[in-house]
Design a protein around this motif. Structure first.
Motif, PDB file in Angstrom:
ATOM      1  N   PRO A 123       0.810  -1.218   0.000  1.00 27.97           N
ATOM      2  CA  PRO A 123       0.000   0.000   0.000  1.00 27.97           C
ATOM      3  C   PRO A 123       0.838   1.260   0.000  1.00 27.97           C
ATOM      4  CG  PRO A 123      -0.906  -1.612   1.531  1.00 27.97           C
ATOM      5  CD  PRO A 123       0.400  -2.155   1.058  1.00 27.97           C
ATOM      6  N   ALA A 124       1.981   1.238   0.701  1.00 30.16           N
ATOM      7  CA  ALA A 124       2.797   2.443   0.812  1.00 30.16           C
ATOM      8  C   ALA A 124       3.552   2.756  -0.460  1.00 30.16           C
ATOM      9  CB  ALA A 124       3.781   2.297   1.968  1.00 30.16           C
ATOM     10  N   ALA A 125       3.485   1.884  -1.480  1.00 28.19           N
ATOM     11  CA  ALA A 125       4.219   2.139  -2.709  1.00 28.19           C
ATOM     12  C   ALA A 125       3.288   2.382  -3.898  1.00 28.19           C
ATOM     13  CB  ALA A 125       5.149   0.959  -2.999  1.00 28.19           C
ATOM     14  N   ARG A 126       2.019   2.651  -3.645  1.00 30.83           N
ATOM     15  CA  ARG A 126       1.103   2.967  -4.736  1.00 30.83           C
ATOM     16  C   ARG A 126       1.565   4.210  -5.466  1.00 30.83           C
ATOM     17  NH1 ARG A 126      -2.682   1.213  -0.807  1.00 30.83           N
ATOM     18  NH2 ARG A 126      -2.725   3.299   0.064  1.00 30.83           N
ATOM     19  N   ARG A 127       1.304   4.264  -6.785  1.00 33.94           N
ATOM     20  CA  ARG A 127       1.717   5.431  -7.556  1.00 33.94           C
ATOM     21  C   ARG A 127       0.613   6.480  -7.474  1.00 33.94           C
ATOM     22  NH1 ARG A 127       6.168   4.931 -10.727  1.00 33.94           N
ATOM     23  NH2 ARG A 127       7.020   2.834 -10.855  1.00 33.94           N
ATOM     24  N   VAL A 128       0.932   7.567  -6.780  1.00 41.37           N
ATOM     25  CA  VAL A 128      -0.031   8.650  -6.589  1.00 41.37           C
ATOM     26  C   VAL A 128       0.718   9.960  -6.695  1.00 41.37           C
ATOM     27  CG1 VAL A 128      -1.490   7.306  -5.049  1.00 41.37           C
ATOM     28  CG2 VAL A 128       0.320   8.692  -4.081  1.00 41.37           C
ATOM     29  N   ARG A 129      -0.024  11.031  -6.785  1.00 41.45           N
ATOM     30  CA  ARG A 129       0.577  12.356  -6.673  1.00 41.45           C
ATOM     31  C   ARG A 129      -0.257  13.148  -5.693  1.00 41.45           C
ATOM     32  NH1 ARG A 129       1.143  14.418 -11.931  1.00 41.45           N
ATOM     33  NH2 ARG A 129       3.355  14.017 -11.920  1.00 41.45           N
ATOM     34  N   LEU A 130       0.374  13.648  -4.644  1.00 43.02           N
ATOM     35  CA  LEU A 130      -0.329  14.471  -3.683  1.00 43.02           C
ATOM     36  C   LEU A 130      -0.526  15.864  -4.243  1.00 43.02           C
ATOM     37  CD1 LEU A 130       1.471  13.403  -0.402  1.00 43.02           C
ATOM     38  CD2 LEU A 130      -0.530  12.405  -1.483  1.00 43.02           C
ATOM     39  N   GLY A 131      -1.334  16.673  -3.555  1.00 43.07           N
ATOM     40  CA  GLY A 131      -1.618  18.027  -4.012  1.00 43.07           C
ATOM     41  C   GLY A 131      -0.384  18.903  -4.004  1.00 43.07           C
ATOM     42  N   HIS A 132      -0.368  19.927  -4.838  1.00 41.48           N
ATOM     43  CA  HIS A 132       0.764  20.835  -4.960  1.00 41.48           C
ATOM     44  C   HIS A 132       0.324  22.252  -4.647  1.00 41.48           C
ATOM     45  CE1 HIS A 132       3.535  18.015  -6.931  1.00 41.48           C
ATOM     46  NE2 HIS A 132       2.427  17.484  -7.380  1.00 41.48           N
ATOM     47  N   GLY A 133       1.206  22.992  -4.017  1.00 37.95           N
ATOM     48  CA  GLY A 133       1.000  24.420  -3.835  1.00 37.95           C
ATOM     49  C   GLY A 133       1.387  25.159  -5.099  1.00 37.95           C
ATOM     50  N   ALA A 134       1.062  26.448  -5.145  1.00 39.68           N
ATOM     51  CA  ALA A 134       1.327  27.239  -6.331  1.00 39.68           C
ATOM     52  C   ALA A 134       2.818  27.351  -6.622  1.00 39.68           C
ATOM     53  CB  ALA A 134       0.726  28.636  -6.164  1.00 39.68           C
ATOM     54  N   ASP A 135       3.651  27.244  -5.568  1.00 39.45           N
ATOM     55  CA  ASP A 135       5.086  27.415  -5.760  1.00 39.45           C
ATOM     56  C   ASP A 135       5.775  26.134  -6.207  1.00 39.45           C
ATOM     57  OD1 ASP A 135       5.024  30.060  -5.017  1.00 39.45           O
ATOM     58  OD2 ASP A 135       5.226  29.592  -2.886  1.00 39.45           O
ATOM     59  N   ASP A 173      15.502   3.780   2.221  1.00 44.31           N
ATOM     60  CA  ASP A 173      14.965   3.249   0.972  1.00 44.31           C
ATOM     61  C   ASP A 173      13.914   2.180   1.243  1.00 44.31           C
ATOM     62  OD1 ASP A 173      14.618   2.917  -1.738  1.00 44.31           O
ATOM     63  OD2 ASP A 173      16.312   1.535  -1.973  1.00 44.31           O
ATOM     64  N   ASP A 174      12.851   2.580   1.910  1.00 41.17           N
ATOM     65  CA  ASP A 174      11.800   1.641   2.300  1.00 41.17           C
ATOM     66  C   ASP A 174      10.523   2.439   2.540  1.00 41.17           C
ATOM     67  OD1 ASP A 174      10.037   0.026   4.003  1.00 41.17           O
ATOM     68  OD2 ASP A 174      11.737  -1.355   4.165  1.00 41.17           O
ATOM     69  N   PRO A 175       9.435   2.141   1.835  1.00 40.37           N
ATOM     70  CA  PRO A 175       8.208   2.919   2.013  1.00 40.37           C
ATOM     71  C   PRO A 175       7.620   2.824   3.415  1.00 40.37           C
ATOM     72  CG  PRO A 175       7.824   1.008   0.605  1.00 40.37           C
ATOM     73  CD  PRO A 175       9.305   1.119   0.778  1.00 40.37           C
ATOM     74  N   VAL A 176       7.821   1.708   4.105  1.00 39.41           N
ATOM     75  CA  VAL A 176       7.307   1.571   5.471  1.00 39.41           C
ATOM     76  C   VAL A 176       8.092   2.468   6.417  1.00 39.41           C
ATOM     77  CG1 VAL A 176       6.908  -0.019   7.380  1.00 39.41           C
ATOM     78  CG2 VAL A 176       6.468  -0.763   5.040  1.00 39.41           C
ATOM     79  N   GLN A 210      16.124   6.066  -5.222  1.00 39.56           N
ATOM     80  CA  GLN A 210      15.146   6.562  -6.198  1.00 39.56           C
ATOM     81  C   GLN A 210      13.861   6.973  -5.491  1.00 39.56           C
ATOM     82  OE1 GLN A 210      15.851   6.847  -9.585  1.00 39.56           O
ATOM     83  NE2 GLN A 210      13.972   8.079  -9.619  1.00 39.56           N
ATOM     84  N   LEU A 211      13.503   6.235  -4.458  1.00 40.27           N
ATOM     85  CA  LEU A 211      12.271   6.520  -3.721  1.00 40.27           C
ATOM     86  C   LEU A 211      12.324   7.885  -3.047  1.00 40.27           C
ATOM     87  CD1 LEU A 211       9.534   5.402  -2.725  1.00 40.27           C
ATOM     88  CD2 LEU A 211      10.762   4.338  -0.818  1.00 40.27           C
ATOM     89  N   THR A 212      13.408   8.170  -2.348  1.00 39.85           N
ATOM     90  CA  THR A 212      13.494   9.468  -1.678  1.00 39.85           C
ATOM     91  C   THR A 212      13.738  10.589  -2.680  1.00 39.85           C
ATOM     92  OG1 THR A 212      15.852   9.121  -1.177  1.00 39.85           O
ATOM     93  CG2 THR A 212      14.256   8.494   0.507  1.00 39.85           C
ATOM     94  N   TYR A 213      14.503  10.323  -3.720  1.00 33.36           N
ATOM     95  CA  TYR A 213      14.688  11.324  -4.775  1.00 33.36           C
ATOM     96  C   TYR A 213      13.344  11.741  -5.370  1.00 33.36           C
ATOM     97  CZ  TYR A 213      15.543  13.251  -9.397  1.00 33.36           C
ATOM     98  OH  TYR A 213      15.510  14.048 -10.513  1.00 33.36           O
ATOM     99  N   ASP A 214      12.510  10.758  -5.679  1.00 33.27           N
ATOM    100  CA  ASP A 214      11.206  11.060  -6.271  1.00 33.27           C
ATOM    101  C   ASP A 214      10.367  11.953  -5.359  1.00 33.27           C
ATOM    102  OD1 ASP A 214      11.715   9.650  -8.583  1.00 33.27           O
ATOM    103  OD2 ASP A 214      10.615   7.844  -7.965  1.00 33.27           O
ATOM    104  N   HIS A 215      10.383  11.656  -4.063  1.00 38.41           N
ATOM    105  CA  HIS A 215       9.615  12.477  -3.122  1.00 38.41           C
ATOM    106  C   HIS A 215      10.113  13.915  -3.089  1.00 38.41           C
ATOM    107  CE1 HIS A 215       7.933   8.721  -1.645  1.00 38.41           C
ATOM    108  NE2 HIS A 215       7.093   9.419  -0.909  1.00 38.41           N
ATOM    109  N   VAL A 216      11.427  14.061  -2.986  1.00 34.87           N
ATOM    110  CA  VAL A 216      11.980  15.410  -2.873  1.00 34.87           C
ATOM    111  C   VAL A 216      11.792  16.180  -4.171  1.00 34.87           C
ATOM    112  CG1 VAL A 216      14.125  16.715  -2.541  1.00 34.87           C
ATOM    113  CG2 VAL A 216      13.580  14.790  -1.045  1.00 34.87           C
TER     114      VAL A 216
END
Length: 344
Positions: free
Chosen positions: A3-15, A170-173, A260-266
């Motif tokens: 579940p913690a690795a589902r491909r989603v995109r959270l909301g974004h602010g204007a910046d 490097d672990d979604p949990v 790659q996981l943390t890079y993608d988040h940042v």
């Protein structure tokens, strides 16, 4: 896929607009909420407090999330507990292994002992002596290597021998566990415009940014690294994780590469990553002691010089939040760094 690795995109602010055509693996707020339920009773809900001293020092309202008050001295216990509690009986019985610059090793050793799980911690020689001593005193087997790259290599060997890996970032949990810092910050803080978070491998900022984007989508999140431990900055410049040379005194931020996981988040959720010199990080720790009355390691001290740069860019209406990530530096450590950088 967990579940913690589902491909989603959270909301974004204007910046921070989403990049065209990019779908990134981002931890969901539901996963962070699940982690919070799982680790309740195993971690401290640390204070989120306005800091009059830091507000006076920086000239804007400052709220601090005091993760250094965890019983292991840093936020790392959240991710370690989340992962250990999610393991199967067979995985626990095999024993666990982790690589650490200090704080993750302490967290894993202490939590594994509480859950009666055999733990091995691999640390480089640059890790704080106190971290090695605490891990050993908690019952963990500690293996010391010449450098961080060697520590990761040995950990990979031990994993092949059958030990269960508890990766520091490097672990979604684990990231969901670290995200509970952001969940509590969102629930407990007053108005915030900008939150600063230290980066080593990127697990903390990934989880905090995911939580804040879901709960407080208008808040900007800034990452902070020290020179010589800037794996995320170099990854962002390169368009993905790359190995980096490590030279910072701040071993607790010294990852040889982000994942790659943390890079993608940042890349998806963080406004910018700032890099500060070691000297300024140590000066920041001294300022935290003098003005905030907290004893923080340079991995947290680096937030203060970075905060001044945020203020230069964002203006006078900023309301800052600081995740004070850890306090596992001894008086001897601080005295040595203070002398080294002529900060007395």
């Amino acid at each position: 896929m967990t579940p913690a690795a589902r491909r989603v995109r959270l909301g974004h602010g204007a910046d921070h607009a989403p990049r065209a055509g990019k779908v990134t693996v981002v931890i969901e707020i539901a996963d962070i909420e699940t982690a919070a339920e799982r680790i309740a009773g195993h971690v401290v809900r640390t204070p989120t407090v306005p800091s009059p001293g830091l507000s006076a020092l920086l000239g804007v309202p400052v709220t601090a999330k005091l993760e250094l008050l965890q019983h292991t001295g840093s936020f790392k216990v959240r991710g370690a507990a989340a992962k250990l509690l999610a393991l199967s009986e067979a995985e626990r019985a095999a024993g666990v292994v982790a690589v650490s610059g200090g704080n993750h090793g302490i967290a894993l050793a202490v939590t594994a002992a509480a859950l009666d799980v055999k733990a091995t911690v691999v640390m480089p020689r640059s890790a704080p002596v106190r971290a090695v001593e605490i891990a050993q005193a908690s019952g963990a087997t500690v293996r010391v290597t010449d450098d961080m790259a060697g520590a990761f290599a040995l950990t990979a060997e031990l994993r092949q021998e059958g030990l269960t890996l508890v990766h520091p970032f490097d672990d979604p949990v684990v990231i969901a566990g670290q995200g509970t810092v952001g969940l509590e910050f969102a629930e407990d803080a007053g108005e915030l415009t900008d939150v600063l978070v230290s980066i080593g491998g990127g697990g903390l900022i990934s989880g905090v940014a995911a939580a804040l984007r879901a709960r407080r989508p208008g808040v900007r999140v800034w990452g902070v690294e020290t020179e010589g431990a800037q794996a995320m900055s170099e990854a962002l410049a390169a368009g993905g994780p790359v190995p980096v040379a490590l030279s910072s005194i701040v071993s607790t931020l010294s990852a040889p590469a982000v994942s790659q996981l943390t890079y993608d988040h940042v890349a998806e959720l963080v406004t910018e990553v700032l890099v500060v010199p070691d000297r300024d990080a140590v000066r920041g720790s001294l300022d935290l002691a003098d003005h905030a009355k907290v004893w923080a390691e340079p991995a947290a001290g680096c937030l203060l010089p970075a905060a001044r740069r945020v203020l230069e860019r964002a203006g006078e209406d900023v309301r800052l939040g600081l995740v004070v990530c850890g306090g596992n530096a001894t008086t001897a450590d601080m005295a040595a760094w203070t002398d080294h950088f002529s900060l007395r």
